[in-house]
Each structure stands twice: as C-alpha cells, then as structure tokens.
Design an enzyme around this catalytic site. Structure first.
Site, mmCIF file in Angstrom:
data_model
loop_
_atom_site.group_PDB
_atom_site.id
_atom_site.type_symbol
_atom_site.label_atom_id
_atom_site.label_comp_id
_atom_site.label_asym_id
_atom_site.label_seq_id
_atom_site.Cartn_x
_atom_site.Cartn_y
_atom_site.Cartn_z
ATOM 1 C CG MET A 15 43.682 46.947 34.205
ATOM 2 S SD MET A 15 43.637 48.725 34.020
ATOM 3 C CE MET A 15 42.050 49.030 33.389
ATOM 4 N N PRO A 16 40.718 44.951 30.861
ATOM 5 C CG PRO A 16 40.350 45.218 28.596
ATOM 6 C CD PRO A 16 41.455 45.097 29.605
ATOM 7 C CB ILE A 17 36.864 41.599 33.523
ATOM 8 C CG1 ILE A 17 37.929 42.101 34.497
ATOM 9 C CG2 ILE A 17 36.382 40.190 33.928
ATOM 10 C CD1 ILE A 17 37.371 42.400 35.899
#
Lengths: 77, 77, 77, 77, 77, 77
Positions: A1-3
């Site tokens: 779930m990287p941003i």
C-alpha cells in the site's frame, strides 16, 4: 500500500508547454510504481501516486522564489 | 491539536456534479472532527481539517492514471 | 481512492497511557473510513488512512512547544 | 536539505487583496529560510519552501468550514 | 527541484527482515530520482526524496488496521 | 490557521549532539510562527508547527542517500 507523492513546479519541459503534460504524468505514475514493484515487491495495484504541481511563486529555494533563485545562479556563472 | 488531511480526486458524487460540493466538504469536516472528539477526546476547536482535491490526471493507481485504471478494471469484470 | 492522514501528538488519553493505543488507532481508522463512505460514497477498500504520531517537543502552537503553550494557557485562566 | 511546507487559507491580508501576494510569498520564503539558517545553520541554498494555498471551503476548524467557525466565534463575543 | 515522498509500512521484504533495508532505501532513492530525470529532465542533484516508514498499526485500509485487513482478505479467498 | 511543517534530517548541529535539541526545536517553532505573524498578520495562537525528523538513510539527494551524496560532493572539491 505505498503512497508516493511527487511535488514539482508547474512548468513545462519545453518552451511550448506551459505545464507537465498528461503523457508525462502517466510516465511518472508508471515509473515510480514500477520502482516500488521492483525494489520492495509491492504489487502495482496497491500503490497510489499523487502528483502535486506547485506554482513557481509558491516554491522557494535559496531564500528566494525559485525563478529569482535560478536567475541569480545563472548570473553568477 | 490534531490535523486531518483528506486527499480525494476532484470528482463529483453524481453525474451532474463536477466536484465535491461545499455541503459535502462541510460534512467531511464535521465527520472527521467528531471522530477525533469521540475516540481521542480532542475538543472540536483544536482540530484542523484540510481537504485536498487532486485532478484525476494527477492521481495514479495500478501504475496508471486513475481513470485508465478504472476502465481497465471494469473491462476485466 | 481517498487518503486520510491524521496527525496527533504522541500522548495517551489517560494518565496511565503513554500514547494512543492500538484500539484507539483502529477506532480512528474505522471512523474516518466510514465518514468517507457516508459522505462521498467511497468504498471502504479504496480508502487509505495514515496516522502520524508527533512528539510533543516537535509540535508547536502559539509560538511555543505545545506543552509550554498549554501551561501558559492554563496559568492565564 | 530542510523542506518547509506552509499551508494557509487562500485569502488576502487586506480587503482589496483576494489572496496572498507574490511579495508576501517572497517574504515568507525569505523569513523561514533565514530561521533554518539561524537556528540549525542550514545554508539558504539547501532549503526548499513550498507554500500551499487552501480554499476556505476546504479548511475546517471547530468541526466547521473555517468561515462558518469564524462567524460563530465572532457572534459569541 | 522535485520532492518525492514515499510512504510505506515498516515491514521487511523477507521473513528475516524486520524492515526496509538501507540497500532497498538506496535503490528506491536512485530509482525514483532517475524517473524524474528521464520523464521531466530534472537533474539528479535537484531532487529530494523522503522515505516515511509507517508502523502497521498506524496504517489503515478497508476500514481496518492493515494487518487485520490482509487477514480478512486472505480468509475470503 | 497556518500549518507549517519543517522536515529536517535527524542530525545534531554539533559533533556532540546526535539530533536537533529541544531548545533548537523551540527556536524553530518561535521563529517560523513569528514570520507568519509579521508577513501575513496571523496571530501566534492560530499557527501550528510540526517538525519531522527524518533518518539520514531515509533522505535522498542527488539520487543517493544524503550521507553518500555529501561524501561524493566533498570528494569532488
């Protein structure tokens, strides 16, 4: 779930382009998402990318608005 | 003194609305401020909320601009 | 695909708690995700929440570190 | 290499100014860059400043959009 | 002068690694800086990268702390 | 209601200081709050300041972790 958040000045990459184009934005999104996949094995569908374009008046460097700073640096050379 | 930042795409919740409405923004502000009050006992007057609307070209998901990604996902179903 | 960032000081809600508990964090995540669902019809699975805990030395209010500012305000009453 | 982000509402400092002026932005950039130089000895050329102007509809305080909150506070006095 | 912020959960890419390694961080920094160079012609020395590691308790997805959400998704399959 | 976020590397200003001291943090908070007061007439009590200290491994410059980049630049001189 990287941003991944990419902040750049609102400027084009060529004299006839006033800002980053949709194609360049798509290439940024593809590029950084692939880096996350390659380095950390994060699936593409779990990465969000947000591009923030900042007016040059609103970006400071060297204690000056960035366009003034660039002029100052160019004059020194 | 919590700070809550809400990033959403600049899109409406119905076909005839081009973006989030002022009423919806007020409801987001009220809603998240109440969550901070209820869960952490933070007084309403000590919470700041900032809503950032992001153009769909500037939001990436799945390695693509978000509208392209949604089309791709819809086509797969 | 909303992203909600919640910044709070690293403090507990009761004298015997040094920080926000895992249960409180889960309640914050559930609460703000539900606000996005209710107000903007965003599915729960498309919302990311990031909680940032900030040391009280690193949070300023009223021109002072926040604990000093609270003491000053309490003394004025 | 400090990065300073300044978020303010998109409002002027006088009735005839609809927003922060370019001169005020330059003064913010100079001012905070000098603070980093004075306090932490960071050279001016290593500090980036980003100013984010936020529409008043998008800024919440006291559980309300900020203009509503200011009106409520003024009415209480 | 781009600024790229990468937020990831504080987790390793293999069972014996508790977190992102220094080598992986260096590869992320190199990778995204090269994307900015290739797509927007931004010199490497003008790009800042900030990696923020977020505890899994502090990351929410699907209305739940992310580890709970992953368990729930795995159980559904 | 300005919010000022200051991101710096987690380093001291002298060899015997491993990080920014509490006194330096207080001076940063006072300094930037006064800039907002002087330039935009924002009352001190309406400004929030958040200081984020970033490990040097997590800060990239010139396509490298920042300590490597500094060594490279020093070697070139």
């Amino acid at each position: 779930m990287p941003i991944v958040t990419i902040q750049v000045t609102r400027e084009g990459t060529a004299p006839d382009r006033p800002s980053v184009t949709a194609e360049e934005k798509a290439a940024l999104i593809a590029g950084v998402s692939e880096v996350l996949l390659r380095v950390l094995n994060k699936p593409l569908e779990s990465t969000f990318v947000v591009i923030e374009e900042v007016d040059t008046d609103n970006w400071g460097w060297g204690g000056l608005p960035v366009l003034d700073y660039r002029r100052q640096r160019a004059a020194k050379k």
